[in-house]
Enzyme design. Structure first.
Site, PDB file in Angstrom:
ATOM      1  N   LYS A   1     -50.147 -36.124  32.913  1.00 32.67           N
ATOM      2  CA  LYS A   1     -49.965 -35.102  33.938  1.00 32.67           C
ATOM      3  C   LYS A   1     -48.518 -35.238  34.406  1.00 32.67           C
ATOM      4  CE  LYS A   1     -51.444 -32.043  37.092  1.00 32.67           C
ATOM      5  NZ  LYS A   1     -52.009 -30.718  36.823  1.00 32.67           N
TER       6      LYS A   1
ATOM      7  N   HIS B   1     -55.867 -32.722  41.859  1.00 31.88           N
ATOM      8  CA  HIS B   1     -55.058 -32.455  43.042  1.00 31.88           C
ATOM      9  C   HIS B   1     -55.579 -33.134  44.305  1.00 31.88           C
ATOM     10  CE1 HIS B   1     -52.474 -29.651  41.001  1.00 31.88           C
ATOM     11  NE2 HIS B   1     -53.501 -28.948  40.583  1.00 31.88           N
TER      12      HIS B   1
ATOM     13  N   HIS C   1     -62.847 -29.048  38.805  1.00 38.15           N
ATOM     14  CA  HIS C   1     -61.452 -28.816  38.445  1.00 38.15           C
ATOM     15  C   HIS C   1     -60.518 -29.167  39.600  1.00 38.15           C
ATOM     16  CE1 HIS C   1     -58.289 -27.085  35.942  1.00 38.15           C
ATOM     17  NE2 HIS C   1     -57.786 -26.592  37.076  1.00 38.15           N
TER      18      HIS C   1
END
Length: 280
Positions: free
Chosen positions: A214, A166, A151
């Site tokens: 996103k 990220h 994740h």
């Protein structure tokens, strides 16, 4: 110096600043890489440029970077589909963790957590714990469909939306192979038309991953994998979800969200972790 001071042990912000100082593999903007920070002025894709203008080939020769690359094709992006980890992938995970433990940021993190009585045992014991908290599979939408590493560092797709993503190395990897469509730089600051700083080590961007949108994502850029792994690990163990810190004159809130399996009654795990820029 990888032994924390008393001041660092009493103030986690100082500890994070020390980790930043110890990140000797961090890349230099304009020298090791360059970005195209095109302002996104609308909701549609307004740039045909890639985010990364170039990244120096030497990056692939740094052990932790190289071993990180090897992990990026080990995952199914879609949540709800169980991950199947074979022996080769397990060895890749272990090799990455072992390489990180040879770097100053992770050695400092180990010494810090030992001094704070947050962990016990040897470095070998810590290595096993790192493998567990980052790579053990858990249920996000289906059995064994996610992990903290997937994740946070790789990214996932859920209900047609890109989640997390990220990490800048992952972005660069996916952009090179045509899986990511960079849609411009966006910002939470009041003056959204202010030109972004191409030398900042934190970016705020919009993109699509294989069509999954996103609309806003923040990540470090140029930092080493071991720095981010160390920082999030340290904050996870001391239970800090929000930590204010300043790196290179950028004010940040480092977020580390917990994740509890079994309807909130299971073990406390890492659900997500990322930097957020703090604007005054």
């Amino acid at each position: 110096m990888t032994t924390p001071t008393d001041r660092e042990l009493s103030d986690v912000t100082l500890a994070l600043e020390k980790l930043w100082e110890l990140d000797e593999n961090r890349l230099q903007p304009g020298v090791d890489y360059a970005l195209n920070l095109v302002l996104a002025r609308g909701r549609s894709d307004n740039t045909s440029k890639k985010l990364f203008e170039f990244v120096d080939g030497k990056v692939g020769k740094i052990p932790t970077f190289q071993l990180f690359y090897h992990l990026l094709d080990n995952y199914i992006p879609q949540t709800g589909i169980p991950e199947e980890v074979d022996t080769h992938e397990l060895e890749e995970n272990r090799a990455f963790i072992k390489a990180c433990l040879e770097t100053s940021p992770m050695i400092y993190t180990y010494n810090y957590l030992k001094a704070k009585n947050k962990i016990k045992g040897s470095m070998a014991d810590f290595e096993k714990q790192l493998h567990k908290i980052w790579f053990d599979l858990y249920r996000r939408e289906g059995d064994d469909d996610s992990s903290a590493f997937e994740h946070v560092f790789v990214g996932e797709v859920r209900d047609g939306e890109a989640k997390a993503f990220h990490n800048w190395i992952t972005f660069y990897f996916n952009e090179k192979v045509g899986k990511i469509d960079y849609e411009g730089f966006v910002s939470n600051k009041k003056n959204r038309n202010e030109e972004p700083d191409p030398n900042s080590h934190v970016i705020e961007i919009r993109f699509s991953f294989e069509g999954a949108k996103k609309p806003f994502s923040t990540s470090f850029v140029g930092t080493s994998p071991e720095f981010e792994l160390s920082m999030y690990t340290l904050l996870y163990y001391i239970g800090k979800e929000n930590t204010k810190v300043t790196f290179d004159d950028v004010n940040l809130n480092i977020k580390v969200f917990p994740f509890f399996e079994k309807g909130g009654h299971g073990e406390r795990l890492i659900g997500s972790a990322f930097p957020m820029v703090v604007y005054n």
